[in-house]
Enzyme design. Structure first.
Site, PDB file in Angstrom:
ATOM      1  N   HIS A  31      31.821  31.286  46.254  1.00 38.85           N
ATOM      2  CA  HIS A  31      33.372  30.840  45.890  1.00 38.85           C
ATOM      3  C   HIS A  31      34.077  31.337  46.859  1.00 38.85           C
ATOM      4  O   HIS A  31      34.215  32.409  46.994  1.00 38.85           O
ATOM      5  CB  HIS A  31      33.384  31.112  44.396  1.00 38.85           C
ATOM      6  CG  HIS A  31      34.650  30.757  43.489  1.00 38.85           C
ATOM      7  ND1 HIS A  31      34.360  29.579  42.992  1.00 38.85           N
ATOM      8  CD2 HIS A  31      35.825  31.301  43.652  1.00 38.85           C
ATOM      9  CE1 HIS A  31      35.846  29.746  42.397  1.00 38.85           C
ATOM     10  NE2 HIS A  31      36.499  30.736  42.818  1.00 38.85           N
ATOM     11  N   ASP A  33      38.235  31.396  47.496  1.00 43.55           N
ATOM     12  CA  ASP A  33      39.453  31.273  47.095  1.00 43.55           C
ATOM     13  C   ASP A  33      40.742  30.984  48.042  1.00 43.55           C
ATOM     14  O   ASP A  33      40.764  31.841  48.774  1.00 43.55           O
ATOM     15  CB  ASP A  33      39.750  32.587  46.300  1.00 43.55           C
ATOM     16  CG  ASP A  33      39.033  32.524  44.964  1.00 43.55           C
ATOM     17  OD1 ASP A  33      39.055  31.703  44.037  1.00 43.55           O
ATOM     18  OD2 ASP A  33      38.322  33.629  44.837  1.00 43.55           O
ATOM     19  N   MET A  66      43.829  26.749  45.213  1.00 46.82           N
ATOM     20  CA  MET A  66      45.034  27.319  44.576  1.00 46.82           C
ATOM     21  C   MET A  66      46.277  26.938  45.446  1.00 46.82           C
ATOM     22  O   MET A  66      47.009  27.774  45.747  1.00 46.82           O
ATOM     23  CB  MET A  66      44.959  28.693  44.199  1.00 46.82           C
ATOM     24  CG  MET A  66      43.857  28.777  43.053  1.00 46.82           C
ATOM     25  SD  MET A  66      43.284  30.367  42.922  1.00 46.82           S
ATOM     26  CE  MET A  66      42.001  30.542  43.976  1.00 46.82           C
ATOM     27  N   PHE A 141      45.069  36.572  41.714  1.00 45.22           N
ATOM     28  CA  PHE A 141      44.454  38.092  41.781  1.00 45.22           C
ATOM     29  C   PHE A 141      42.925  38.055  41.629  1.00 45.22           C
ATOM     30  O   PHE A 141      42.759  37.558  40.368  1.00 45.22           O
ATOM     31  CB  PHE A 141      45.313  38.670  41.499  1.00 45.22           C
ATOM     32  CG  PHE A 141      46.889  38.603  41.894  1.00 45.22           C
ATOM     33  CD1 PHE A 141      47.090  39.193  43.243  1.00 45.22           C
ATOM     34  CD2 PHE A 141      47.810  37.872  41.302  1.00 45.22           C
ATOM     35  CE1 PHE A 141      48.534  39.045  43.797  1.00 45.22           C
ATOM     36  CE2 PHE A 141      49.023  37.665  41.962  1.00 45.22           C
ATOM     37  CZ  PHE A 141      49.501  38.031  43.073  1.00 45.22           C
ATOM     38  N   GLY A 142      42.315  38.816  42.034  1.00 43.71           N
ATOM     39  CA  GLY A 142      41.071  39.407  41.530  1.00 43.71           C
ATOM     40  C   GLY A 142      41.299  40.466  40.759  1.00 43.71           C
ATOM     41  O   GLY A 142      42.368  41.229  40.663  1.00 43.71           O
ATOM     42  N   ASP A 173      35.695  31.490  35.687  1.00 43.37           N
ATOM     43  CA  ASP A 173      36.415  32.083  36.757  1.00 43.37           C
ATOM     44  C   ASP A 173      37.580  33.055  36.243  1.00 43.37           C
ATOM     45  O   ASP A 173      38.496  32.627  35.664  1.00 43.37           O
ATOM     46  CB  ASP A 173      36.990  31.333  37.770  1.00 43.37           C
ATOM     47  CG  ASP A 173      37.505  31.907  39.214  1.00 43.37           C
ATOM     48  OD1 ASP A 173      37.205  33.146  39.266  1.00 43.37           O
ATOM     49  OD2 ASP A 173      38.005  31.139  40.181  1.00 43.37           O
ATOM     50  N   GLY A 195      33.942  38.009  41.121  1.00 45.93           N
ATOM     51  CA  GLY A 195      34.395  38.948  42.232  1.00 45.93           C
ATOM     52  C   GLY A 195      34.335  40.380  42.455  1.00 45.93           C
ATOM     53  O   GLY A 195      33.380  40.881  42.967  1.00 45.93           O
ATOM     54  N   SER A 196      35.147  41.037  41.644  1.00 50.08           N
ATOM     55  CA  SER A 196      35.059  42.405  41.707  1.00 50.08           C
ATOM     56  C   SER A 196      34.155  43.223  41.157  1.00 50.08           C
ATOM     57  O   SER A 196      33.551  44.096  41.316  1.00 50.08           O
ATOM     58  CB  SER A 196      36.261  43.002  41.198  1.00 50.08           C
ATOM     59  OG  SER A 196      36.999  42.045  40.327  1.00 50.08           O
TER      60      SER A 196
HETATM   61  C1  DX5 Z   1      41.538  34.528  41.092  1.00 54.70           C
HETATM   62  C2  DX5 Z   1      40.363  33.987  41.766  1.00 54.70           C
HETATM   63  C3  DX5 Z   1      39.179  34.332  41.248  1.00 54.70           C
HETATM   64  C4  DX5 Z   1      38.784  35.837  41.841  1.00 54.70           C
HETATM   65  C5  DX5 Z   1      38.063  36.299  40.542  1.00 54.70           C
HETATM   66  O1  DX5 Z   1      42.822  33.589  41.207  1.00 54.70           O
HETATM   67  O2  DX5 Z   1      40.108  32.598  41.754  1.00 54.70           O
HETATM   68  O3  DX5 Z   1      38.018  33.518  42.109  1.00 54.70           O
HETATM   69  O4  DX5 Z   1      38.309  36.102  42.868  1.00 54.70           O
HETATM   70  O5  DX5 Z   1      38.068  37.703  40.542  1.00 54.70           O
HETATM   71  P1  DX5 Z   1      37.523  38.778  39.512  1.00 54.70           P
HETATM   72  O6  DX5 Z   1      36.072  38.345  39.346  1.00 54.70           O
HETATM   73  O7  DX5 Z   1      37.648  39.885  40.113  1.00 54.70           O
HETATM   74  O8  DX5 Z   1      38.255  38.405  38.412  1.00 54.70           O
HETATM   75 ZN    ZN Z   2      38.303  31.457  42.112  1.00 52.38          ZN
END
Ligand code: DX5
Ligand code: ZN
Length: 224
Positions: A31, A33, A66, A141-142, A173, A195-196
């Site tokens: 994935h 972003d 995005m 943001f992650g 997500d 992600g994180s």
């Molecule tokens: C947020 C992104 C996600 C992000 C998710 O805007 O679309 O894909 O990387 O990160 P986590 O898993 O850390 O919430």
């Molecule tokens: Zn995403």
């Protein structure tokens, strides 16, 4: 249950190593972003990074746009190697047209809904869609916390997809970890972006496997 590691949380100085690691651990897709600083209050990566990632992995690549006016960049991201292109319902005046455009480019088409956006109107684009992504954080943001009030929306979406004449992925997500993966799976999602919880862990391969196990474990309502 499919797991899609989000590269946003990976170390961009050694992306290849991070990708290899999750690939060997059984990631189903990657994935990526893309943020423009207008649709979301952050800027991430663009076309050259998608191209570079395409060269170093055989995993399917999904690009989460995005950005405002995604219709301007569909062909460029497809040429860069995106297998699936995800556009926000809020980011374009002509969702129907851009989904058809993505399909025509040869990519799988996905529609994304921000937390405050209802699924209203989905029935009119369903035939153009291979994937729906329900955001469980406000994008940009992650590392944000999972919004539990999105669980009914995931359930509603699962119901809408159940009657579809062709298979459509239901992806979630934002804030997916060992605690939220099981509830998301229960609500009907079949693809989890993380992600994180994967790349922020000391051992991303193990984190990915644990996440998949947590999401596929049969759950017993009432015991949670
Ligand atoms: C947020 C992104 C996600 C992000 C998710 O805007 O679309 O894909 O990387 O990160 P986590 O898993 O850390 O919430
Ligand atoms: Zn995403």
């Amino acid at each position: 249950m499919q797991i899609a590691p989000s590269l946003l949380a990976a170390d961009f100085a050694c992306l290849q190593r991070s990708i290899q690691c999750v690939e060997e651990a059984g990631a189903d897709r990657l994935h990526l972003d893309v943020m423009d600083g207008r649709f979301v209050p952050n800027i991430s990566v663009g076309i050259p990074v998608v191209e570079a990632v395409r060269r170093i992995t055989r995993l399917p690549l999904e690009v989460h746009l995005m950005i405002v006016e995604p219709e301007k960049y569909v062909e460029a991201f497809r040429r860069a190697g995106a297998d699936t292109i995800l556009v926000h319902a809020e980011a374009t005046f002509h969702l129907h047209r851009v989904l058809a455009q993505i399909r025509a480019s040869g990519a799988r088409a996905g529609v994304v809904y921000n937390p405050a956006t209802p699924l209203a109107g989905f029935e009119y684009v369903r035939h153009l869609v291979d994937q729906v992504l329900v955001m469980t954080v406000n994008p940009g943001f992650g590392g944000q916390s999972f919004l539990e009030e999105m669980l009914p929306k995931i359930r509603e979406c699962a119901r809408l997809l159940r009657d579809a004449p062709h298979p459509i992925d239901l992806e979630v997500d934002g804030g997916i970890d060992l605690r939220t993966a099981p509830m998301t799976a229960d609500a009907g999602a079949n693809v989890l972006v993380a992600g994180s919880s994967i790349f922020g862990s000391e051992d991303p391969a193990r984190a990915l496997r644990e996440l998949r196990r947590a999401a596929t474990r049969p759950s017993f309502p009432g015991l949670a």
